[in-house]
Design a protein around this motif. Structure first.
Motif, PDB file in Angstrom:
ATOM      1  N   TYR A  45      47.359  39.402  38.301  1.00  0.00           N
ATOM      2  CA  TYR A  45      48.600  39.499  39.071  1.00  0.00           C
ATOM      3  C   TYR A  45      48.411  39.664  40.575  1.00  0.00           C
ATOM      4  O   TYR A  45      49.372  39.526  41.327  1.00  0.00           O
ATOM      5  N   ALA A  46      47.213  39.974  41.038  1.00  0.00           N
ATOM      6  CA  ALA A  46      46.974  40.101  42.471  1.00  0.00           C
ATOM      7  C   ALA A  46      46.651  38.742  43.081  1.00  0.00           C
ATOM      8  O   ALA A  46      46.315  37.781  42.384  1.00  0.00           O
ATOM      9  N   VAL A  47      46.748  38.673  44.403  1.00  0.00           N
ATOM     10  CA  VAL A  47      46.401  37.449  45.123  1.00  0.00           C
ATOM     11  C   VAL A  47      44.897  37.417  45.378  1.00  0.00           C
ATOM     12  O   VAL A  47      44.310  38.418  45.799  1.00  0.00           O
ATOM     13  N   VAL A  48      44.292  36.282  45.128  1.00  0.00           N
ATOM     14  CA  VAL A  48      42.883  36.058  45.472  1.00  0.00           C
ATOM     15  C   VAL A  48      42.850  34.887  46.448  1.00  0.00           C
ATOM     16  O   VAL A  48      43.256  33.774  46.094  1.00  0.00           O
ATOM     17  N   PRO A  49      42.418  35.114  47.702  1.00  0.00           N
ATOM     18  CA  PRO A  49      42.472  34.041  48.713  1.00  0.00           C
ATOM     19  C   PRO A  49      41.839  32.731  48.281  1.00  0.00           C
ATOM     20  O   PRO A  49      42.382  31.656  48.527  1.00  0.00           O
ATOM     21  N   VAL A  83      51.473  35.636  44.776  1.00  0.00           N
ATOM     22  CA  VAL A  83      51.853  36.196  46.080  1.00  0.00           C
ATOM     23  C   VAL A  83      53.051  37.130  45.912  1.00  0.00           C
ATOM     24  O   VAL A  83      53.113  38.212  46.512  1.00  0.00           O
ATOM     25  N   LEU A  84      54.001  36.722  45.097  1.00  0.00           N
ATOM     26  CA  LEU A  84      55.190  37.538  44.853  1.00  0.00           C
ATOM     27  C   LEU A  84      54.856  38.786  44.047  1.00  0.00           C
ATOM     28  O   LEU A  84      55.276  39.898  44.398  1.00  0.00           O
ATOM     29  N   LEU A 104      44.086  40.901  46.661  1.00  0.00           N
ATOM     30  CA  LEU A 104      44.928  41.379  47.755  1.00  0.00           C
ATOM     31  C   LEU A 104      46.249  41.850  47.161  1.00  0.00           C
ATOM     32  O   LEU A 104      46.942  41.084  46.491  1.00  0.00           O
ATOM     33  N   ILE A 105      46.588  43.127  47.399  1.00  0.00           N
ATOM     34  CA  ILE A 105      47.831  43.681  46.860  1.00  0.00           C
ATOM     35  C   ILE A 105      48.544  44.475  47.950  1.00  0.00           C
ATOM     36  O   ILE A 105      47.946  44.861  48.953  1.00  0.00           O
ATOM     37  N   THR A 127      38.571  46.453  54.118  1.00  0.00           N
ATOM     38  CA  THR A 127      39.263  47.060  52.993  1.00  0.00           C
ATOM     39  C   THR A 127      40.773  47.008  53.152  1.00  0.00           C
ATOM     40  O   THR A 127      41.490  47.241  52.182  1.00  0.00           O
ATOM     41  N   VAL A 128      41.283  46.761  54.335  1.00  0.00           N
ATOM     42  CA  VAL A 128      42.722  46.641  54.588  1.00  0.00           C
ATOM     43  C   VAL A 128      42.975  45.294  55.256  1.00  0.00           C
ATOM     44  O   VAL A 128      42.253  44.907  56.171  1.00  0.00           O
ATOM     45  N   ALA A 129      44.016  44.608  54.790  1.00  0.00           N
ATOM     46  CA  ALA A 129      44.314  43.261  55.313  1.00  0.00           C
ATOM     47  C   ALA A 129      45.120  43.366  56.598  1.00  0.00           C
ATOM     48  O   ALA A 129      46.311  43.051  56.646  1.00  0.00           O
ATOM     49  N   TYR A 130      44.469  43.816  57.664  1.00  0.00           N
ATOM     50  CA  TYR A 130      45.180  43.975  58.935  1.00  0.00           C
ATOM     51  C   TYR A 130      45.683  42.643  59.473  1.00  0.00           C
ATOM     52  O   TYR A 130      46.727  42.582  60.119  1.00  0.00           O
TER      53      TYR A 130
END
Length: 274
Positions: A58-62, A103-104, A165-166, A229-232
């Motif tokens: 369920y998470a996004v993987v680039p 993504v949603l 990515l969550i 670790t954070v998607a800034y």
């Protein structure tokens, strides 16, 4: 950084979409597999493996989102013993994953209470006014567009990453960008860590502008030990997308009420009028 606690900017109608988004994120977090034990301090390898399998689905993987490259083996949620010791069992996926839909779903997933509460605090304080200005349905669409823009922006710059990515941070960053455009002079009560938490009432342009500058610095690796670790970068893209979408609405947006008293302190003195 400063911690916002309240803005001096009343709304005309109940922000039902904002409340629904907060409720949805909290509900999903409470029922995410593997997190209940960690919250109670009783984490285990089995819970970790269950959570990894859930996030993989369920998470996004680039890499999946940009190149549609899926791993041959994924976590199954089970624990196994191999040549290198005990770990999570891998196997063929028993589901068909849509990277675009992930993504949603990823917007409602959070990795910890701190992650969840921080995001929901910003959404509660700034989302109600943006929803009030846009309307319920347009705000819901706006929130989704900002979330998708932030996620795709991050994935494009990290297209080879297989890390999940969550979080709702990208969409909420869009809300912050819209608030800055629509209500730059609104006053925001914040807590500033200076020996103790000092309450200040600052203009929104200063609070949100400072937040954006921090995201840009952190994205470049300045001031943090592990920027990855954070998607800034997602925060930056979401913020700019929110500003761009809200820009046509700034004309005709009623200004927030001018608060009385000084801009700081709990017992602000009233100003004299002449």
């Amino acid at each position: 950084m400063v911690i916002p606690v309240h803005d001096v900017n009343p709304v005309r109608r109940t922000p039902w979409v904002t409340y629904a988004l907060i409720g949805g994120c909290v509900f999903v977090f409470l029922f995410m597999p593997g997190l209940s034990g960690s919250v109670a301090g009783d984490s285990s390898l089995a819970q970790f493996c269950h959570l990894q399998a859930f996030l993989d689905q369920y998470a996004v993987v680039p890499r999946e989102l940009i190149h549609h490259q899926f791993p041959r083996l994924v976590p199954t949620g089970e624990v196994a013993v191999g040549p290198q010791g005990t770990g999570c069992l891998l196997g063929p996926a028993d589901y068909d994953k849509s990277p675009e839909l992930s993504v949603l779903t990823a917007m409602f997933l959070h990795g910890s209470w701190l992650h969840l509460l921080g995001n929901m605090l910003f959404l509660l304080i700034f989302g109600n006014n943006v929803e009030d200005r846009m309307g319920h349905v347009p705000f819901a669409l706006f929130y989704g567009v900002c979330g998708y823009a932030a996620t795709y922006g991050f994935a494009l710059f990290n297209d080879g990453s297989a890390d999940p990515l969550i979080g709702a941070s990208g969409a909420i960053a869009g809300v912050l960008g819209a608030y800055l455009v629509l209500y730059p002079r609104a006053r925001v009560w914040v807590l500033v860590p200076f020996l103790v938490f000092l309450p200040l009432r600052l203009p929104a342009w200063l609070v949100l502008g400072f937040w954006f500058v921090l995201q840009a610095l952190y994205s470049s690796g300045e001031g943090v030990s592990e920027a990855g670790t954070v998607a800034y970068a997602a925060h930056i893209v979401g913020f700019l997308a929110g500003m761009l979408i809200a820009w046509p609405l700034r004309r005709g947006t009623p200004p927030p009420p001018e608060p009385r008293g000084l801009l700081f302190g709990r017992h602000a003195r009233p100003r004299h009028t002449w």
